[in-house]
Design a protein around this motif. Structure first.
Motif, mmCIF file in Angstrom:
data_model
loop_
_atom_site.group_PDB
_atom_site.id
_atom_site.type_symbol
_atom_site.label_atom_id
_atom_site.label_comp_id
_atom_site.label_asym_id
_atom_site.label_seq_id
_atom_site.Cartn_x
_atom_site.Cartn_y
_atom_site.Cartn_z
ATOM 1 N N LEU A 183 0.858 -1.190 0.000
ATOM 2 C CA LEU A 183 0.000 0.000 0.000
ATOM 3 C C LEU A 183 0.891 1.236 0.000
ATOM 4 C CD1 LEU A 183 -2.949 1.059 0.228
ATOM 5 C CD2 LEU A 183 -2.640 1.083 2.715
ATOM 6 N N ILE A 184 0.640 2.167 -0.936
ATOM 7 C CA ILE A 184 1.427 3.391 -1.036
ATOM 8 C C ILE A 184 0.488 4.583 -1.129
ATOM 9 C CG2 ILE A 184 3.369 2.230 -2.151
ATOM 10 C CD1 ILE A 184 2.409 3.365 -4.823
ATOM 11 N N ALA A 185 1.012 5.760 -0.789
ATOM 12 C CA ALA A 185 0.281 7.021 -0.935
ATOM 13 C C ALA A 185 1.029 7.880 -1.944
ATOM 14 C CB ALA A 185 0.170 7.742 0.406
ATOM 15 N N CYS A 186 0.292 8.449 -2.939
ATOM 16 C CA CYS A 186 0.898 9.252 -4.010
ATOM 17 C C CYS A 186 0.082 10.516 -4.230
ATOM 18 C CB CYS A 186 0.967 8.472 -5.321
ATOM 19 S SG CYS A 186 1.958 6.971 -5.263
ATOM 20 N N GLY A 201 2.002 0.890 3.945
ATOM 21 C CA GLY A 201 1.509 -0.373 4.500
ATOM 22 C C GLY A 201 1.869 -1.530 3.602
ATOM 23 N N GLU A 202 1.906 -2.748 4.208
ATOM 24 C CA GLU A 202 2.214 -3.967 3.459
ATOM 25 C C GLU A 202 1.846 -5.162 4.312
ATOM 26 O OE1 GLU A 202 6.905 -4.394 4.809
ATOM 27 O OE2 GLU A 202 6.416 -3.768 2.771
ATOM 28 N N ILE A 238 -2.895 3.727 -3.172
ATOM 29 C CA ILE A 238 -2.861 2.699 -4.210
ATOM 30 C C ILE A 238 -2.431 1.391 -3.557
ATOM 31 C CG2 ILE A 238 -1.853 2.010 -6.411
ATOM 32 C CD1 ILE A 238 -1.319 4.948 -6.972
ATOM 33 N N LYS A 239 -3.209 0.345 -3.787
ATOM 34 C CA LYS A 239 -2.931 -0.960 -3.181
ATOM 35 C C LYS A 239 -2.780 -2.011 -4.278
ATOM 36 C CE LYS A 239 -4.700 -4.245 0.276
ATOM 37 N NZ LYS A 239 -5.801 -4.553 1.201
ATOM 38 N N ILE A 240 -1.665 -2.721 -4.242
ATOM 39 C CA ILE A 240 -1.432 -3.850 -5.153
ATOM 40 C C ILE A 240 -1.489 -5.119 -4.336
ATOM 41 C CG2 ILE A 240 0.183 -4.922 -6.760
ATOM 42 C CD1 ILE A 240 -0.984 -2.324 -7.803
ATOM 43 N N HIS A 241 -2.431 -6.006 -4.683
ATOM 44 C CA HIS A 241 -2.683 -7.245 -3.920
ATOM 45 C C HIS A 241 -2.396 -8.437 -4.814
ATOM 46 C CE1 HIS A 241 -5.188 -10.452 -2.125
ATOM 47 N NE2 HIS A 241 -4.811 -9.897 -0.980
#
Length: 246
Positions: A183-186, A201-202, A238-241
């Motif tokens: 999880l990132i913030a942009c 987050g991760e 933005i979350k990459i799962h």
């Protein structure tokens, strides 16, 4: 033996040999050439056109006005002349054919479709923009607080990243199996790009947050929608799962 006696040459002979005196044999030829030139000049004078009368050395010009011939009108043929005589000078318009049982014209006065129309029953003009705003997409949801303390909105993809774009960075994580996420913030930028990204987050111990953060330069995200207007420069998450493969 005695040498032959030599006699001096005459002075005239020596002068002719040196070209000092003319040769009298050339005189008739020169006379004939001169006579031919004189005859040629006389022929040119006789063949030349006579000069116009007037002051000597000045040419006279005479202006002549010639009336242009008038074009003759084509005479009408007998058949055309008879048709012209038969045609009336003031043709009368043909009367309009009316049908008594024809329906009234559309939107004409007294149209039955407009008899029950009531202008007071129309909705006010101010309600139209409100209805259009309600019909548009809803505003972006707030999911947290951005690194600078402002609102953090949920991201909406303009174009989802492909597996090929993510694979090079995801495999750098310590664990990128099923269930892992980053999880990132942009901050949103023009042309659907993002900048100032940072991991927030991760999944525990996976290192996916840093892997997703390195791949963020390829992401294309729509700016958050606030009060019906897209806000460029606001923060999104933005979350990459990694989902399990079937």
């Amino acid at each position: 033996m005695n040498a032959p006696a030599s006699f001096p040459a005459p002075a005239g002979y020596l002068a002719r040999q040196r070209g000092l005196l003319p040769d009298w044999r050339r005189v008739p030829v020169l006379a004939i050439v001169i006579a031919l030139h004189v005859l040629l000049i006389l022929l040119l004078l006789l063949l030349a056109p006579p000069l116009p009368k007037g002051k000597p050395g000045v040419t006279s010009m005479v202006a002549v006005n010639v009336a242009a011939p008038r074009p003759q009108r084509a005479q009408p043929k007998p058949q055309q002349q008879k048709r012209a005589e038969k045609a009336p000078s003031n043709p009368q318009p043909k009367p309009l054919v009316t049908v008594p049982d024809a329906p009234p014209a559309k939107w004409s006065f007294g149209d039955p479709a407009l008899r029950d129309f009531d202008l007071s029953k129309l909705p006010p003009a101010d309600s139209a923009p409100a209805q259009m705003a309600e019909a548009g997409p809803p505003d972006s949801a707030v999911v947290g607080v951005a690194p600078d303390g402002s609102k953090l909105y949920a991201a909406e993809w303009q174009r989802e990243p492909t597996d090929a774009e993510l694979a090079f960075y995801i495999r750098k994580a310590r664990y990128s199996g099923p269930g892992a996420y980053g999880l990132i913030a942009c901050r949103t930028a023009p042309r659907f790009k993002v900048e100032d990204c940072r991991p927030i987050g991760e999944s525990p111990g996976s290192g996916m947050g840093y892997a997703v953060n390195e791949a963020a330069w390829q992401f294309r995200v729509k700016p958050p929608r606030v009060n019906g207007v897209y806000q460029v420069g606001t923060w999104v998450s933005i979350k990459i799962h990694i989902s399990p493969t079937e």
